[in-house]
Scaffold this motif. Structure first.
Motif, short mmCIF file in Angstrom:
data_model
loop_
_atom_site.label_atom_id
_atom_site.label_comp_id
_atom_site.label_asym_id
_atom_site.label_seq_id
_atom_site.Cartn_x
_atom_site.Cartn_y
_atom_site.Cartn_z
N CYS A 9 0.81 -1.22 0.00
CA CYS A 9 0.00 0.00 0.00
C CYS A 9 0.85 1.28 0.00
O CYS A 9 0.33 2.35 -0.26
N GLY A 10 2.14 1.19 0.31
CA GLY A 10 3.01 2.35 0.28
C GLY A 10 3.03 3.17 1.55
O GLY A 10 3.68 4.21 1.61
N LYS A 11 2.32 2.75 2.58
CA LYS A 11 2.26 3.48 3.84
C LYS A 11 3.63 3.45 4.53
O LYS A 11 4.32 2.43 4.52
N GLU A 12 4.03 4.58 5.13
CA GLU A 12 5.29 4.62 5.87
C GLU A 12 5.15 3.77 7.13
O GLU A 12 4.16 3.86 7.85
N LEU A 13 6.16 2.95 7.39
CA LEU A 13 6.10 2.01 8.49
C LEU A 13 7.05 2.43 9.60
O LEU A 13 8.13 2.93 9.35
N LYS A 14 6.62 2.17 10.83
CA LYS A 14 7.47 2.36 12.00
C LYS A 14 8.00 0.99 12.39
O LYS A 14 7.47 -0.04 11.99
N TYR A 15 9.01 0.96 13.22
CA TYR A 15 9.65 -0.31 13.59
C TYR A 15 8.66 -1.27 14.23
O TYR A 15 8.68 -2.46 13.93
N SER A 16 7.80 -0.78 15.08
CA SER A 16 6.93 -1.67 15.85
C SER A 16 5.68 -2.13 15.12
O SER A 16 5.03 -3.07 15.55
N ASP A 17 5.32 -1.51 14.03
CA ASP A 17 4.04 -1.86 13.40
C ASP A 17 4.19 -2.41 11.98
O ASP A 17 3.40 -2.12 11.11
N HIS A 18 5.22 -3.22 11.76
CA HIS A 18 5.31 -3.84 10.44
C HIS A 18 5.92 -5.23 10.52
O HIS A 18 6.47 -5.61 11.53
N ARG A 19 5.76 -5.97 9.43
CA ARG A 19 6.25 -7.34 9.35
C ARG A 19 7.26 -7.43 8.21
O ARG A 19 7.01 -6.97 7.11
N LYS A 20 8.40 -8.03 8.52
CA LYS A 20 9.41 -8.29 7.51
C LYS A 20 9.16 -9.67 6.94
O LYS A 20 8.99 -10.63 7.68
N VAL A 21 9.14 -9.78 5.62
CA VAL A 21 8.85 -11.04 4.94
C VAL A 21 9.99 -11.34 3.97
O VAL A 21 10.42 -10.47 3.23
N GLU A 22 10.47 -12.58 4.01
CA GLU A 22 11.45 -13.02 3.01
C GLU A 22 10.75 -14.00 2.10
O GLU A 22 10.26 -15.04 2.53
N LEU A 23 10.68 -13.66 0.83
CA LEU A 23 9.97 -14.46 -0.16
C LEU A 23 11.00 -15.11 -1.08
O LEU A 23 11.84 -14.43 -1.65
N THR A 24 10.95 -16.43 -1.18
CA THR A 24 11.85 -17.16 -2.07
C THR A 24 11.05 -17.68 -3.24
O THR A 24 10.02 -18.33 -3.07
#
Length: 78
Positions: A9-24
């Motif tokens: 969605c392009g929303k600016e993320l803060k450290y505490s409110d986002h998920r890091k995903v690694e896609l293979t």
């Protein structure tokens, strides 16, 4: 400090409110790749599905509870 944005969605993320995903990606051709993505909570929930998201949140809560219990046990033992 580097700003991070949701890959959907392009929303600016803060450290505490986002998920890091690694896609293979492993296609049948010779090219495969790994992608490091960042999602806000709502896009992440949409990405993995409601049922998986709820199960993941429950596992996280149980893990936090166990960590707190071990911390209390250590404090009592000292």
């Amino acid at each position: 400090m580097t700003k991070t944005f949701c890959n959907k969605c392009g929303k600016e993320l803060k450290y505490s409110d986002h998920r890091k995903v690694e896609l293979t990606v492993r296609p049948y051709t010779t090219y495969g790749g790994r992608f490091n993505l960042d999602y806000c909570e709502s896009c992440f929930k949409e990405f993995i599905g409601e049922e998986e998201y709820n199960a993941m949140i429950q596992r996280e809560a149980e893990h936090k509870k166990r960590v707190e219990e071990r911390k209390k046990e250590k404090e009592l033992a000292q």
